[in-house]
Structure formats: structure tokens, C-alpha cells
Write a protein that holds these residues in place. Structure first.
Motif, PDB file in Angstrom:
ATOM      1  N   PHE A  13      -3.817  -0.396   4.043  1.00 17.93           N
ATOM      2  CA  PHE A  13      -4.157  -1.806   3.837  1.00 17.93           C
ATOM      3  C   PHE A  13      -5.658  -1.969   3.627  1.00 17.93           C
ATOM      4  O   PHE A  13      -6.093  -2.705   2.737  1.00 17.93           O
ATOM      5  CB  PHE A  13      -3.702  -2.645   5.029  1.00 17.93           C
ATOM      6  CG  PHE A  13      -3.839  -4.132   4.799  1.00 17.93           C
ATOM      7  CD1 PHE A  13      -2.758  -4.877   4.336  1.00 17.93           C
ATOM      8  CD2 PHE A  13      -5.040  -4.785   5.019  1.00 17.93           C
ATOM      9  CE1 PHE A  13      -2.887  -6.242   4.097  1.00 17.93           C
ATOM     10  CE2 PHE A  13      -5.182  -6.151   4.787  1.00 17.93           C
ATOM     11  CZ  PHE A  13      -4.098  -6.878   4.318  1.00 17.93           C
ATOM     12  N   GLU A  14      -6.437  -1.309   4.458  1.00 19.60           N
ATOM     13  CA  GLU A  14      -7.898  -1.438   4.354  1.00 19.60           C
ATOM     14  C   GLU A  14      -8.404  -0.990   2.987  1.00 19.60           C
ATOM     15  O   GLU A  14      -9.275  -1.637   2.393  1.00 19.60           O
ATOM     16  CB  GLU A  14      -8.559  -0.617   5.458  1.00 19.60           C
ATOM     17  CG  GLU A  14     -10.062  -0.754   5.537  1.00 19.60           C
ATOM     18  CD  GLU A  14     -10.800   0.340   4.806  1.00 19.60           C
ATOM     19  OE1 GLU A  14     -11.939   0.090   4.337  1.00 19.60           O
ATOM     20  OE2 GLU A  14     -10.248   1.448   4.670  1.00 19.60           O
ATOM     21  N   ASP A  51       0.156  -4.114   9.460  1.00 22.84           N
ATOM     22  CA  ASP A  51      -1.136  -3.888   8.805  1.00 22.84           C
ATOM     23  C   ASP A  51      -2.276  -3.897   9.823  1.00 22.84           C
ATOM     24  O   ASP A  51      -3.111  -2.998   9.840  1.00 22.84           O
ATOM     25  CB  ASP A  51      -1.379  -4.967   7.745  1.00 22.84           C
ATOM     26  CG  ASP A  51      -0.280  -5.011   6.700  1.00 22.84           C
ATOM     27  OD1 ASP A  51       0.040  -3.947   6.137  1.00 22.84           O
ATOM     28  OD2 ASP A  51       0.280  -6.108   6.483  1.00 22.84           O
ATOM     29  N   HIS A  56      -4.910   5.043  10.611  1.00 21.25           N
ATOM     30  CA  HIS A  56      -5.488   3.713  10.809  1.00 21.25           C
ATOM     31  C   HIS A  56      -6.959   3.835  11.169  1.00 21.25           C
ATOM     32  O   HIS A  56      -7.448   4.913  11.508  1.00 21.25           O
ATOM     33  CB  HIS A  56      -4.721   2.902  11.859  1.00 21.25           C
ATOM     34  CG  HIS A  56      -4.376   3.626  13.134  1.00 21.25           C
ATOM     35  ND1 HIS A  56      -5.307   4.191  13.969  1.00 21.25           N
ATOM     36  CD2 HIS A  56      -3.176   3.854  13.723  1.00 21.25           C
ATOM     37  CE1 HIS A  56      -4.708   4.722  15.020  1.00 21.25           C
ATOM     38  NE2 HIS A  56      -3.413   4.546  14.891  1.00 21.25           N
ATOM     39  N   ILE A  59       0.251 -10.530   5.360  1.00 21.37           N
ATOM     40  CA  ILE A  59      -0.559  -9.770   6.316  1.00 21.37           C
ATOM     41  C   ILE A  59       0.225  -9.711   7.620  1.00 21.37           C
ATOM     42  O   ILE A  59       0.486 -10.739   8.251  1.00 21.37           O
ATOM     43  CB  ILE A  59      -1.926 -10.429   6.550  1.00 21.37           C
ATOM     44  CG1 ILE A  59      -2.587 -10.811   5.225  1.00 21.37           C
ATOM     45  CG2 ILE A  59      -2.837  -9.495   7.331  1.00 21.37           C
ATOM     46  CD1 ILE A  59      -3.872 -11.595   5.391  1.00 21.37           C
ATOM     47  N   ARG A  60       0.580  -8.517   8.023  1.00 19.45           N
ATOM     48  CA  ARG A  60       1.473  -8.328   9.170  1.00 19.45           C
ATOM     49  C   ARG A  60       0.676  -7.870  10.400  1.00 19.45           C
ATOM     50  O   ARG A  60       0.115  -6.778  10.409  1.00 19.45           O
ATOM     51  CB  ARG A  60       2.560  -7.308   8.811  1.00 19.45           C
ATOM     52  CG  ARG A  60       3.370  -7.721   7.574  1.00 19.45           C
ATOM     53  CD  ARG A  60       4.175  -6.555   7.028  1.00 19.45           C
ATOM     54  NE  ARG A  60       3.308  -5.435   6.650  1.00 19.45           N
ATOM     55  CZ  ARG A  60       3.772  -4.244   6.243  1.00 19.45           C
ATOM     56  NH1 ARG A  60       5.076  -4.030   6.178  1.00 19.45           N
ATOM     57  NH2 ARG A  60       2.931  -3.280   5.916  1.00 19.45           N
ATOM     58  N   LYS A 103       5.643   1.772   8.726  1.00 14.51           N
ATOM     59  CA  LYS A 103       4.875   0.978   7.751  1.00 14.51           C
ATOM     60  C   LYS A 103       5.259  -0.507   7.791  1.00 14.51           C
ATOM     61  O   LYS A 103       5.345  -1.174   6.756  1.00 14.51           O
ATOM     62  CB  LYS A 103       5.046   1.546   6.332  1.00 14.51           C
ATOM     63  CG  LYS A 103       4.638   3.013   6.222  1.00 14.51           C
ATOM     64  CD  LYS A 103       4.684   3.498   4.793  1.00 14.51           C
ATOM     65  CE  LYS A 103       4.424   4.999   4.692  1.00 14.51           C
ATOM     66  NZ  LYS A 103       3.175   5.425   5.340  1.00 14.51           N
ATOM     67  N   HIS A 156      -7.099  -3.652   0.350  1.00 14.60           N
ATOM     68  CA  HIS A 156      -7.570  -5.041   0.508  1.00 14.60           C
ATOM     69  C   HIS A 156      -8.818  -5.113   1.388  1.00 14.60           C
ATOM     70  O   HIS A 156      -8.803  -5.740   2.456  1.00 14.60           O
ATOM     71  CB  HIS A 156      -6.460  -5.896   1.107  1.00 14.60           C
ATOM     72  CG  HIS A 156      -5.160  -5.825   0.398  1.00 14.60           C
ATOM     73  ND1 HIS A 156      -4.949  -6.396  -0.836  1.00 14.60           N
ATOM     74  CD2 HIS A 156      -3.994  -5.212   0.740  1.00 14.60           C
ATOM     75  CE1 HIS A 156      -3.703  -6.167  -1.224  1.00 14.60           C
ATOM     76  NE2 HIS A 156      -3.112  -5.433  -0.292  1.00 14.60           N
ATOM     77  N   VAL A 189      -6.559  -1.284  11.798  1.00 14.04           N
ATOM     78  CA  VAL A 189      -5.947  -1.628  10.518  1.00 14.04           C
ATOM     79  C   VAL A 189      -5.454  -0.337   9.894  1.00 14.04           C
ATOM     80  O   VAL A 189      -6.084   0.709  10.037  1.00 14.04           O
ATOM     81  CB  VAL A 189      -6.950  -2.335   9.579  1.00 14.04           C
ATOM     82  CG1 VAL A 189      -8.144  -1.434   9.244  1.00 14.04           C
ATOM     83  CG2 VAL A 189      -6.278  -2.813   8.294  1.00 14.04           C
ATOM     84  N   THR A 190      -4.311  -0.393   9.222  1.00 10.30           N
ATOM     85  CA  THR A 190      -3.831   0.808   8.557  1.00 10.30           C
ATOM     86  C   THR A 190      -4.796   1.174   7.433  1.00 10.30           C
ATOM     87  O   THR A 190      -5.378   0.295   6.775  1.00 10.30           O
ATOM     88  CB  THR A 190      -2.428   0.621   7.964  1.00 10.30           C
ATOM     89  OG1 THR A 190      -2.458  -0.383   6.943  1.00 10.30           O
ATOM     90  CG2 THR A 190      -1.424   0.230   9.055  1.00 10.30           C
ATOM     91  N   THR A 229      -9.471  -7.586   4.630  1.00  7.96           N
ATOM     92  CA  THR A 229      -9.828  -6.954   5.901  1.00  7.96           C
ATOM     93  C   THR A 229     -11.092  -7.579   6.476  1.00  7.96           C
ATOM     94  O   THR A 229     -11.164  -7.881   7.676  1.00  7.96           O
ATOM     95  CB  THR A 229     -10.025  -5.440   5.718  1.00  7.96           C
ATOM     96  OG1 THR A 229      -8.809  -4.857   5.238  1.00  7.96           O
ATOM     97  CG2 THR A 229     -10.411  -4.763   7.026  1.00  7.96           C
TER      98      THR A 229
END
Length: 361
Positions: free
Chosen positions: A229-230, A89, A108, A26-27, A86, A233, A225-226, A237
Motif C-alpha cells: 500500500f505504501e 492496509d 510492512h 483504505i482498510r 492481504k 499510495h 502500513v503494508t 499514506t
């Protein structure tokens, strides 16, 4: 037969879910650094969470999940470049860079507010004759353009009958602006609480602050959040958002102020600067994460101003950008549904929160 097919599908989905979590990093990104490029910041609940490793503790038992933090000296513009590549996250952004990124196609979601009513300070040399906003007309003033400070400063000027064209702005980041001010290369600087520390030492003085002025002035930031990613995950999130909202509730309690300032001081900004910044305000007000009418109105206003100043070409649909479900679930799970006050578009209290009720008693 149908039961066997259903079981097989369930197994497949479980397998895919497991694979998606395997080796997940997770970035997290933050616009700006502490002093001397320290990888810590201050001023919001996510910075406190970073200081006390609350996200790391949340995922400590998830052996396949790692946490990575990156702090950008180039602030919002540099962070936007990382999002476009990219490389992130989750990230905090001020309103203008978030709007600019969104207008340029960055996908995002707006998860919750991180700060509101964040003051702007006009710092000047000790012997300066600048005593108000009116006095900056024709002066050489440092401003970190491309950050949420730019539009917020433009709005301060407009409420006092001025525009950017009335001021000779020099684009400098915070460190360069402080150096330029103390060396006499600029007449003034619009900035944040970092200049309070210089004022405390008698190096500069504060000629103006948005505190006590129009309640719609000041800066605002949010956590994003991108979309990729959302969507991939949602469970992760939710855990991230819940951890940050828990930190916001802790930081909003006046009993925890010293501990919060201790965490923020890992950025090497002095604690007395935090004290001065929050004077006549409260952390509960500053760190209120709600996506209420006030926050929505401020972002819509910033979109309109960004278009008017030519900072964005396309439109940004603020309503479509918002993704409040994770915040709402966190508030419900943490029993904080009525903890913070909600505000209307003009900055007046629409619904008094439990915390403010407790403080007023």
C-alpha cells in the motif's frame, strides 16, 4: 518530438495515478475490541481519531476513496492473519505480534509509535495474599500470550528474578481472564487498564503495576502500513499519518483530556479507568509518536527476547523496518517538530519538547 513524448508520458502517469485511486478502500485494523465486541478501542491517538471519524473527514471530498475499520477479538495474532491474507492496509500492533509477523515475512513499514510506557497491572482477588511480583511464584496466573503483554510480562518477571517457568501461566484473552479471576479459577492476571475498573468496583485489587518501576518496563505499540500500500499510495499514506499525528497532538494537550476520554469511552470502558491508568503520567508522554532512541532500543530488545524465548526463528532488522519519513513530514507540516520530548535508550529525556516545556512553566 521529445516534448510530445514527455507530454504523453505525463498523461499516462496521470491516468495510472487516477486509476490507482479509483474505488480505493483504505482498510484499517485494530487488535482488540471494546466491551461487548464494540468496534472501538481506547488508549491511543488512533482510537480517538476513529471515535471522532477524523480519517473519514480527511477523505470526505475524495469520492472514490472509502474507509473501512476492522477490530479483532483475537488481538495481535488474529490481526497478523488478516495481514497475511492481504485484508488490511494500516494497523496498530503491539511490539511482539508486530515482530512475529515481520519475522514470518509480512511486508510492512513502521510509521510511528502509538503508545509507550503503557503500564502492566497485576490483578488479584480481594482476599489474595499476593502483594508483589515475588508472590506469583508457583501461582496459576492468566496471561494473553502472543500479544505484546507476553514479553513485557516476561521482562517484569526477569527484573524481579523470575522467569515464565516459575509461574503456572494460563493463556486467556482479556475477557476470559477477568472471568477466571473473579470466579477463582486463577490466582492472578497480568493485564491492562481494564482491570482498574474492576478494582474501582472492589471486585479485584491491584497488587503491582509497572508505574514507578524500571522506566524501560511496560508495553509499546506502533502503527504500520503494508509495503504494497505504501509503495502504491505514498500520498494517501502521508495524509493518513498526518491525520493521526494531528490527533496525537490534540490528545497530548492536557486541556483536551476530557474530550479524549469521551472519545475512548465509545469502547464502553469507563472514563475513571482511563483516569486511573494515566495517573502519575501524562497523555503527552504516553502518546508520544516519535521514533526516538528509546523506541528503537525497546523494539531491538524485544527482538532479542523473542529469539531467546523461541517465539521467532528468523531475525528482524529493526532499522530496515522503520519508515520515519511520513512522520517527519507530518511534524514539519503541522509545526510539531519540537512538540514532544525525545528520549534516550534508557528512558531519560534527551531533548525536552515544547509541550513539556510549557507544562513545566
Amino acid at each position: 518530438m521529445k516534448l510530445r513524448i514527455a507530454a504523453a508520458l505525463a498523461a499516462l502517469l496521470a491516468s495510472l495515478s487516477s486509476v490507482s485511486a479509483e474505488g480505493l478502500t483504505i482498510r484499517f485494523g485494530h487488535p482488540g475490541t471494546g466491551l461487548d465486541n464494540r468496534q472501538y478501542s481506547q488508549g491511543d491517538a488512533t482510537s480517538y481519531a476513529r471515535a471522532r471519524e477524523l480519517i473519514e473527514k480527511e477523505f470526505r471530498t475524495d469520492k472514490d476513496i472509502k474507509v473501512e475499520w476492522t477490530y479483532f477479538r483475537g488481538a495481535g495474532p488474529a490481526l497478523n492473519e488478516a495481514v497475511a491474507a492481504k485484508q488490511l492496509d494500516f494497523f496498530l500492533l503491539g511490539d511482539l505480534p508486530a515482530i512475529v509477523g515481520r519475522s514470518r515475512g509480512l511486508e510492512h513499514k513502521f510509521l510511528f509509535a502509538t503508545t509507550r510506557h503503557e503500564p502492566i497491572y497485576l490483578a488479584v482477588p480481594i482476599d489474595s495474599d499476593i502483594k508483589s511480583i515475588d508472590d506469583v511464584k508457583g501461582k496459576k496466573v492468566a496471561l494473553f500470550k502472543g500479544t505484546n503483554l507476553q514479553l513485557a510480562t516476561d521482562r517484569v518477571l526477569s527484573t524481579h528474578g523470575l522467569t515464565e517457568k516459575d509461574v503456572r501461566f494460563i493463556n486467556l484473552d482479556t475477557s476470559a481472564a477477568a472471568a477466571a479471576l473473579t470466579s477463582g479459577n486463577v490466582d492472578a492476571v497480568f493485564g491492562g487498564p481494564e482491570f482498574l475498573a474492576l478494582a474501582k468496583k472492589g471486585i479485584v485489587k491491584i497488587a503491582y503495576t509497572t508505574k514507578g518501576d524500571d522506566p524501560t518496563l511496560g508495553r509499546h505499540t506502533s502503527y504500520l502500513v503494508t509495503a504494497a500500500f505504501e509503495q502504491a499510495h505514498p500520498d494517501v499514506t502521508q495524509r493518513v499519518v498526518t491525520t493521526f499525528i494531528k490527533a496525537a497532538a490534540f490528545a497530548s494537550d492536557p486541556a483536551n483530556k476530557d474530550e479524549v476520554f469521551d472519545g475512548w469511552s465509545l469502547s464502553c470502558f469507563p472514563k475513571d479507568a482511563f483516569e486511573g491508568d494515566i495517573e502519575a503520567d501524562t497523555l503527552a508522554n504516553r502518546l508520544n509518536p516519535l521514533i526516538d532512541d528509546f523506541i528503537i532500543a525497546r523494539y531491538k530488545d524485544q527482538v532479542a527476547r523473542a529469539k531467546a524465548y523461541g517465539l521467532i526463528k528468523g531475525d528482524v532488522d529493526v532499522d530496515a523496518w522503520l519508515e520515519p519519513k511520513y512522520l517527519q513530514q507530518a511534524l514539519k507540516d503541522l509545526k510539531l517538530v519540537n512538540y514532544w520530548s525525545s528520549y534516550d535508550a534508557n528512558g531519560e529525556i534527551a531533548k525536552l519538547g515544547d509541550l513539556n516545556k510549557k507544562q513545566s512553566n
